[in-house]
Write a protein that holds these residues in place. Structure first.
Motif, PDB file in Angstrom:
ATOM      1  N   GLU A 402     -72.878 -84.718 -86.810  1.00  0.00           N
ATOM      2  CA  GLU A 402     -73.130 -86.087 -86.374  1.00  0.00           C
ATOM      3  C   GLU A 402     -72.373 -86.397 -85.084  1.00  0.00           C
ATOM      4  O   GLU A 402     -72.903 -87.040 -84.172  1.00  0.00           O
ATOM      5  CB  GLU A 402     -72.718 -87.063 -87.473  1.00  0.00           C
ATOM      6  CG  GLU A 402     -72.965 -88.514 -87.123  1.00  0.00           C
ATOM      7  CD  GLU A 402     -72.548 -89.451 -88.238  1.00  0.00           C
ATOM      8  OE1 GLU A 402     -72.547 -90.673 -88.007  1.00  0.00           O
ATOM      9  OE2 GLU A 402     -72.219 -88.962 -89.339  1.00  0.00           O
ATOM     10  N   LEU A 403     -71.135 -85.925 -85.002  1.00  0.00           N
ATOM     11  CA  LEU A 403     -70.345 -86.141 -83.793  1.00  0.00           C
ATOM     12  C   LEU A 403     -71.000 -85.465 -82.594  1.00  0.00           C
ATOM     13  O   LEU A 403     -71.056 -86.037 -81.498  1.00  0.00           O
ATOM     14  CB  LEU A 403     -68.925 -85.596 -84.003  1.00  0.00           C
ATOM     15  CG  LEU A 403     -67.979 -85.657 -82.800  1.00  0.00           C
ATOM     16  CD1 LEU A 403     -67.755 -87.099 -82.367  1.00  0.00           C
ATOM     17  CD2 LEU A 403     -66.643 -84.997 -83.148  1.00  0.00           C
ATOM     18  N   GLU A 404     -71.512 -84.276 -82.784  1.00  0.00           N
ATOM     19  CA  GLU A 404     -72.133 -83.547 -81.677  1.00  0.00           C
ATOM     20  C   GLU A 404     -73.333 -84.307 -81.114  1.00  0.00           C
ATOM     21  O   GLU A 404     -73.596 -84.273 -79.905  1.00  0.00           O
ATOM     22  CB  GLU A 404     -72.565 -82.157 -82.132  1.00  0.00           C
ATOM     23  CG  GLU A 404     -73.108 -81.290 -80.997  1.00  0.00           C
ATOM     24  CD  GLU A 404     -73.519 -79.921 -81.482  1.00  0.00           C
ATOM     25  OE1 GLU A 404     -72.747 -78.969 -81.233  1.00  0.00           O
ATOM     26  OE2 GLU A 404     -74.587 -79.805 -82.102  1.00  0.00           O
ATOM     27  N   SER A 405     -74.038 -85.018 -81.982  1.00  0.00           N
ATOM     28  CA  SER A 405     -75.226 -85.736 -81.523  1.00  0.00           C
ATOM     29  C   SER A 405     -74.887 -86.841 -80.533  1.00  0.00           C
ATOM     30  O   SER A 405     -75.735 -87.251 -79.736  1.00  0.00           O
ATOM     31  CB  SER A 405     -75.965 -86.327 -82.730  1.00  0.00           C
ATOM     32  OG  SER A 405     -75.202 -87.355 -83.347  1.00  0.00           O
ATOM     33  N   THR A 406     -73.682 -87.356 -80.574  1.00  0.00           N
ATOM     34  CA  THR A 406     -73.277 -88.408 -79.643  1.00  0.00           C
ATOM     35  C   THR A 406     -72.264 -87.917 -78.613  1.00  0.00           C
ATOM     36  O   THR A 406     -71.901 -88.671 -77.714  1.00  0.00           O
ATOM     37  CB  THR A 406     -72.656 -89.584 -80.417  1.00  0.00           C
ATOM     38  OG1 THR A 406     -71.515 -89.127 -81.156  1.00  0.00           O
ATOM     39  CG2 THR A 406     -73.658 -90.184 -81.375  1.00  0.00           C
ATOM     40  N   TRP A 407     -71.811 -86.682 -78.769  1.00  0.00           N
ATOM     41  CA  TRP A 407     -70.772 -86.154 -77.886  1.00  0.00           C
ATOM     42  C   TRP A 407     -71.330 -85.797 -76.511  1.00  0.00           C
ATOM     43  O   TRP A 407     -70.637 -85.889 -75.509  1.00  0.00           O
ATOM     44  CB  TRP A 407     -70.123 -84.940 -78.541  1.00  0.00           C
ATOM     45  CG  TRP A 407     -68.870 -84.475 -77.872  1.00  0.00           C
ATOM     46  CD1 TRP A 407     -68.710 -83.379 -77.073  1.00  0.00           C
ATOM     47  CD2 TRP A 407     -67.600 -85.117 -77.923  1.00  0.00           C
ATOM     48  NE1 TRP A 407     -67.412 -83.289 -76.634  1.00  0.00           N
ATOM     49  CE2 TRP A 407     -66.701 -84.347 -77.146  1.00  0.00           C
ATOM     50  CE3 TRP A 407     -67.122 -86.262 -78.566  1.00  0.00           C
ATOM     51  CZ2 TRP A 407     -65.377 -84.693 -76.988  1.00  0.00           C
ATOM     52  CZ3 TRP A 407     -65.794 -86.601 -78.408  1.00  0.00           C
ATOM     53  CH2 TRP A 407     -64.934 -85.829 -77.629  1.00  0.00           C
TER      54      TRP A 407
END
Length: 420
Positions: A402-407
């Motif tokens: 999930e973090l990667e999707s906004t990172w």
């Protein structure tokens, strides 16, 4: 019928032991030898015993003089052990160390792991040896370092087995996200997921906006998994009221003023918080003595956990192993934590060395976004080693995805794409 001498020696060689140097005096007529047949006998009065062969000069001198001293060797004193075992031809065995006379006049090694000065209370026959029981007149522990071991007729060091279980804490993610503009529900949701996985999370940071950052909703707070980084004793009460159960401080900061570390720990104790003292640049070259001394001081002050942090200077497996052996001895009952960084693939090697050195607690960052060793990578390694953990790695993996999707780019972590 009895066992042959050779088979008996071979069997007993499989019993690992520490190594001591047994000495006697008086000054000007010192003599000594290496021994491994040494043990405690009594606490009240304090007594120990050593077993010495009849044919040795040390046996004769202790019989005549009625006193002896025992110096327990550290892992870096193998050369002294070899010298007193007669494995090195030297004119004066005492020239290779710092020896001082004890009360009886017997010499003790000033920088031994421990030494005991004894008067002979009993001498019992034991075949071709005599069992000398000494009443301890004086004892000291000059250094807190790992001991040297003797096993199978070879010199060695402690080699701890892997721990049965490890834990991870996230000490960097929320600070990075705040710096990138994450606020409110986004921060609270990520923190909630990490804590749901069973990871301790540093929620409050003095670099945050208010000055502990933006706290998550009260219903999301659990003192068992919520920690705060503080810089002053007065902040302990505030973070405890905000819902933190752990107070973290950097030893170099909290010890800036006289008694400052003690005041931080006293305040944490009054508030019922777990106190964690971190030591920066712990694995840098030539800092081992300073770090071990700091560990010992924090332990004496009552620090619950002591974190050793890798900083700008890269840790190496050899330095990690050497420091953790001594730090564990200096920490006593305090828990030792490590915060390692990922550099050129060596981070997980250092984590493996840390586990083999008895470390069970790792300070990490989800995805490794601040350069720290990622929590999910440490747990992946633990899984490959059949080391258990209470932290749910699958929840961390979902959080990393999930973090990667906004990172905006792939995260530095090496294993967060792998569920198993």
């Amino acid at each position: 019928m009895t066992a042959s001498g050779e088979s008996f020696r071979a069997a007993m060689a499989q019993w690992p032991s520490g190594v001591v140097v047994v000495t006697t005096g008086p000054e000007g007529a010192w003599h000594g030898m290496t021994a491994s047949s040494f043990t405690s006998v009594s606490l009240d009065p304090p007594m120990v015993l050593v077993c010495l062969a009849h044919h040795t000069r040390t046996h004769r001198l202790i019989t005549e003089r009625g006193f002896f001293a025992v110096s327990v060797l550290g892992k870096d004193q193998v050369a002294i052990g070899r010298r007193f075992a007669g494995q090195e031809a030297v004119a004066d065995r005492f020239a290779g160390g710092s020896w001082i006379p004890a009360k009886t006049g017997a010499p003790v090694l000033a920088d031994a792991v421990a030494w005991l000065d004894c008067r002979v209370a009993h001498a019992y026959p034991g075949g071709d040896h005599t069992i000398f029981v000494g009443e301890v007149a004086e004892a000291a522990t000059p250094r807190r370092v790992a001991p040297v071991l003797f096993h199978s007729r070879a010199w060695g060091q402690l080699a701890d087995p892997l721990p049965d279980r490890i834990g991870v804490a996230d000490t960097g993610l929320l600070a990075v996200l705040r710096a990138r503009g994450f606020t409110g529900d986004r921060l609270a949701g990520i923190a909630r997921a990490l804590r749901a996985a069973g990871s301790r999370v540093r929620l409050f940071d003095p670099d945050g906006a208010d000055p502990y950052g933006e706290p998550p909703p009260p219903q999301d707070l659990d003192p068992a998994t919520a920690s705060a980084l503080i810089t002053e004793p007065a902040q302990v009460r505030a973070v405890a009221a905000a819902g933190a159960g752990v107070a973290e401080f950097t030893a170099g900061v909290a010890s800036a003023g006289p008694g400052q570390a003690a005041r931080v720990l006293e305040a944490a104790g009054r508030a019922g918080l777990t106190a964690v003292g971190h030591i920066a640049e712990a694995f840098a070259r030539d800092r081992a003595d300073h770090v071990v001394a700091t560990v010992a001081r924090l332990a004496e002050l009552g620090c619950d956990e002591i974190g050793l942090e890798e900083g700008a200077v890269a840790a190496t497996p050899v330095r990690v192993r050497g420091l953790l052996q001594d730090a564990a001895a200096a920490a006593g009952t305090a828990t030792v934590r490590v915060a390692l960084r990922e550099r050129h693939g060596i981070g997980l090697v250092n984590a493996l060395v840390a586990m083999k050195s008895g470390v069970r607690h790792f300070d990490t960052t989800l995805g490794g976004v601040d350069g720290a060793l990622p929590a999910e990578d440490v747990l992946f390694l633990a899984g490959q080693l059949d080391v258990d953990t209470a932290v749910d790695r699958s929840v961390l993996i979902a959080s990393a995805a999930e973090l990667e999707s906004t990172w905006g780019s792939v995260l530095p972590g090496r294993t967060y794409r792998f569920a198993n």
